[in-house]
Design a protein around this motif. Structure first.
Motif, PDB file in Angstrom:
ATOM      1  N   GLY A 221       0.814  -1.213   0.000  1.00 50.19           N
ATOM      2  CA  GLY A 221       0.000   0.000   0.000  1.00 50.19           C
ATOM      3  C   GLY A 221       0.842   1.256   0.000  1.00 50.19           C
ATOM      4  O   GLY A 221       0.548   2.229  -0.720  1.00 50.19           O
ATOM      5  N   VAL A 222       1.915   1.266   0.798  1.00 48.06           N
ATOM      6  CA  VAL A 222       2.812   2.429   0.836  1.00 48.06           C
ATOM      7  C   VAL A 222       3.490   2.619  -0.517  1.00 48.06           C
ATOM      8  O   VAL A 222       3.635   3.752  -1.011  1.00 48.06           O
ATOM      9  N   ILE A 223       3.894   1.512  -1.156  1.00 53.17           N
ATOM     10  CA  ILE A 223       4.535   1.603  -2.474  1.00 53.17           C
ATOM     11  C   ILE A 223       3.571   2.179  -3.504  1.00 53.17           C
ATOM     12  O   ILE A 223       3.938   3.044  -4.308  1.00 53.17           O
ATOM     13  N   ALA A 371       7.484  14.272   3.954  1.00 58.30           N
ATOM     14  CA  ALA A 371       7.657  14.183   5.404  1.00 58.30           C
ATOM     15  C   ALA A 371       7.018  12.915   5.953  1.00 58.30           C
ATOM     16  O   ALA A 371       7.605  12.228   6.807  1.00 58.30           O
ATOM     17  N   ILE A 372       5.812  12.579   5.465  1.00 59.79           N
ATOM     18  CA  ILE A 372       5.133  11.360   5.935  1.00 59.79           C
ATOM     19  C   ILE A 372       5.927  10.124   5.553  1.00 59.79           C
ATOM     20  O   ILE A 372       6.146   9.217   6.371  1.00 59.79           O
ATOM     21  N   VAL A 373       6.361  10.072   4.290  1.00 58.05           N
ATOM     22  CA  VAL A 373       7.129   8.908   3.825  1.00 58.05           C
ATOM     23  C   VAL A 373       8.430   8.771   4.610  1.00 58.05           C
ATOM     24  O   VAL A 373       8.874   7.660   4.925  1.00 58.05           O
ATOM     25  N   ALA A 374       9.047   9.904   4.961  1.00 60.21           N
ATOM     26  CA  ALA A 374      10.335   9.860   5.658  1.00 60.21           C
ATOM     27  C   ALA A 374      10.210   9.314   7.074  1.00 60.21           C
ATOM     28  O   ALA A 374      11.135   8.656   7.572  1.00 60.21           O
ATOM     29  N   ILE A 375       9.088   9.572   7.753  1.00 59.86           N
ATOM     30  CA  ILE A 375       8.956   9.135   9.149  1.00 59.86           C
ATOM     31  C   ILE A 375       8.227   7.800   9.278  1.00 59.86           C
ATOM     32  O   ILE A 375       8.142   7.256  10.380  1.00 59.86           O
ATOM     33  N   ILE A 376       7.708   7.250   8.163  1.00 61.07           N
ATOM     34  CA  ILE A 376       7.036   5.948   8.237  1.00 61.07           C
ATOM     35  C   ILE A 376       7.962   4.850   8.777  1.00 61.07           C
ATOM     36  O   ILE A 376       7.536   4.020   9.589  1.00 61.07           O
ATOM     37  N   PRO A 377       9.244   4.769   8.350  1.00 59.26           N
ATOM     38  CA  PRO A 377      10.113   3.727   8.919  1.00 59.26           C
ATOM     39  C   PRO A 377      10.224   3.809  10.441  1.00 59.26           C
ATOM     40  O   PRO A 377      10.230   2.776  11.114  1.00 59.26           O
ATOM     41  N   PHE A 389      13.840  -4.202   8.219  1.00 52.81           N
ATOM     42  CA  PHE A 389      12.679  -4.289   7.336  1.00 52.81           C
ATOM     43  C   PHE A 389      11.912  -2.971   7.312  1.00 52.81           C
ATOM     44  O   PHE A 389      11.297  -2.613   6.300  1.00 52.81           O
ATOM     45  N   ALA A 390      11.945  -2.231   8.412  1.00 47.44           N
ATOM     46  CA  ALA A 390      11.190  -0.973   8.496  1.00 47.44           C
ATOM     47  C   ALA A 390      11.717   0.060   7.517  1.00 47.44           C
ATOM     48  O   ALA A 390      10.952   0.943   7.090  1.00 47.44           O
ATOM     49  N   ARG A 391      13.000   0.005   7.148  1.00 44.19           N
ATOM     50  CA  ARG A 391      13.561   0.990   6.232  1.00 44.19           C
ATOM     51  C   ARG A 391      12.901   0.953   4.860  1.00 44.19           C
ATOM     52  O   ARG A 391      12.925   1.940   4.128  1.00 44.19           O
ATOM     53  N   PHE A 392      12.314  -0.193   4.494  1.00 47.46           N
ATOM     54  CA  PHE A 392      11.677  -0.304   3.185  1.00 47.46           C
ATOM     55  C   PHE A 392      10.255   0.236   3.185  1.00 47.46           C
ATOM     56  O   PHE A 392       9.608   0.266   2.141  1.00 47.46           O
ATOM     57  N   PHE A 393       9.739   0.664   4.342  1.00 46.02           N
ATOM     58  CA  PHE A 393       8.395   1.221   4.407  1.00 46.02           C
ATOM     59  C   PHE A 393       8.356   2.686   3.992  1.00 46.02           C
ATOM     60  O   PHE A 393       7.296   3.286   3.932  1.00 46.02           O
ATOM     61  N   GLY A 394       9.473   3.279   3.745  1.00 42.43           N
ATOM     62  CA  GLY A 394       9.484   4.686   3.360  1.00 42.43           C
ATOM     63  C   GLY A 394      10.891   5.230   3.351  1.00 42.43           C
ATOM     64  O   GLY A 394      11.866   4.494   3.212  1.00 42.43           O
TER      65      GLY A 394
END
Length: 447
Positions: A221-223, A371-377, A389-394
């Motif tokens: 979904g994030v992608i 900003a949202i994408v940057a703080i998602i991880p 794995f969290a680094r790939f969330f944003g």
């Protein structure tokens, strides 16, 4: 599925495209093989327990495809070149000499590239010394200092220059932007290990398989959301006046200037990350200062103070980088020279003001998105997702992956359409980072 194999067959039939894709794969293979070659005089067996893969080190290790933690000859990757390119871009705003070079066409670009290479050597040399002192422990050294530092500073510098050369060769002889592809391959190389780590954590610990599936769905979904925003544009209609030359009519058509919602790309995140490393550095020099608690909180990847300041910096840098890469005045002047005008807007200063107003309005949602994408991880880490794995969330990694893949697919589709084949998709076209017509005045970001 039949359409997919037909497309692959069409790609292979085009000799130029086939050669370019083959060259790209071979150059990337050379890079991946080199990333496993350890520096001379380093005991590889002593590295695994001494490497920290969190924070800044983890981020650099991801961009370098794991070379950073392995003390490879390509440990610094292309990041010194990226840093040099950013510095030269900033000099092109403030220094008259570089401003003049930007206006000299091909010869000016060649001189700017030469200055970028010189600056890359200087930055790589400084970073190599810092890397050897901080990341290679004394028990891993097989050669005594200072010979070890002198030797491997030269090796790391040569490795970065070789990777930079590979990137330029991919751009010239392959498909896509070479530097971006090298970074993308380094990021993708970390993905299988991150999947396995997260799967083992969920199946053997809390959450179970259902939680892991939910995480995968959330990642997809994030992608999809990132692709939507990266390709989002605000089209400005431009009408060109009719001209009669002999018995033929020229002009009189309506075209569009597509202004990207995310015109700054990934650069604001890179600038903001560079500033967010300062508190941790200052805290090391003043361990007993009264404000040390604030500095530690700002340097904590998962703290709300860090993420709040990080998001604000990204929004500010998005406006800054958009302002220096898109020139409404130049766009207005070029339209006027070509006999074009925006319907309902007078040429000249009113057109400049109109374009500037549109850019300001679409930059706000673009900056908030970044900003949202940057703080998602960081948010993913807070709810229990492993840091790898969290680094790939944003963050930088996701935007680079999306941007580079779209750019490469768009170039492949252009080759297919030029030779009267169907595109990669049955309906529609991959927009990616398409060229901006009618003198956008925009300079594409480095990454």
């Amino acid at each position: 599925m039949k359409k997919f194999f037909t497309t692959l067959s069409n790609i292979w039939k085009i000799e130029d495209l086939r050669v370019r894709i083959t060259n790209t794969l071979l150059f990337l293979l050379i890079y991946r093989v080199g990333s496993f070659i350890v520096l001379p005089g380093v005991n590889a067996a002593s590295l695994n327990s001494s490497q920290n893969k969190e924070g800044l080190v983890g981020l650099l290790n991801m961009f370098a495809g794991g070379s950073f933690s392995r003390s490879s000859i390509f440990a610094l990757g292309v990041m010194p070149y990226i840093s040099a390119s950013i510095v030269v871009q900033l000099l092109g705003i403030a220094v008259p000499y570089f401003i003049k070079l930007q206006k000299e066409g091909e010869s000016g670009r060649n001189k700017i590239n030469q200055w970028t290479r010189y600056l890359t050597i200087l930055i790589t040399g400084l970073q190599a010394i810092g890397y050897l002192k901080s990341q290679v422990s004394a028990d891993a050294m097989l050669i005594s200092n200072p010979y070890f530092t002198i030797l491997n500073t030269c090796v790391l510098t040569a490795g970065t220059l070789f990777v930079m050369w590979l990137g330029e060769k991919i751009t010239d002889k392959g498909i896509g932007n070479g530097i971006s592809l090298i970074i993308m391959v380094g990021i993708i190389a970390q993905l299988p290990g991150a999947f396995v780590t997260e799967f083992n954590n969920r199946t053997t610990g809390a959450g179970g398989l259902i939680t892991f599936i939910v995480e995968i769905v959330a990642l997809l979904g994030v992608i999809m959301f990132t692709i939507l925003i990266v390709q989002g544009t605000r089209k400005i209609a431009v009408q060109y006046a009719k001209r009669i030359v002999g018995n033929k009519q020229y002009g009189g058509v309506r075209q569009y200037i597509p202004l990207k919602v995310n015109a700054a790309g990934v650069m604001p995140i890179i600038f903001a990350q560079a500033l967010m490393f300062i508190p941790a550095t200052v805290a090391q020099f003043f361990p007993n200062a009264a404000s040390n608690g604030i500095l530690i909180a700002l340097s904590n990847y998962n703290s709300w103070e860090h993420n709040l300041v990080f998001a604000i910096l990204i929004i500010l840098f998005t406006y800054f980088y958009t302002a220096i890469t898109i020139n409404p005045k130049q766009m207005s002047d070029d339209m006027k020279k070509n006999g074009g005008f925006i319907p309902g807007v007078a040429p000249g200063n009113p057109t400049t003001s109109f374009i500037d107003d549109v850019i300001s309005k679409i930059t706000l949602p673009g900056s908030i998105f970044l900003a949202i994408v940057a703080i998602i991880p960081a948010l993913a880490s807070m709810i229990g997702v492993s840091s790898i794995f969290a680094r790939f969330f944003g963050g930088t990694s996701l935007i680079i992956l999306v941007g580079v893949v779209l750019d490469t697919l768009q170039q492949i589709e252009s080759h297919l359409l030029m030779r009267h084949y169907d595109g990669l998709m049955k309906t529609g076209r991959i927009k990616g980072r398409t060229a901006v017509p009618a003198a956008s005045g925009a300079t594409p970001p480095v990454i």
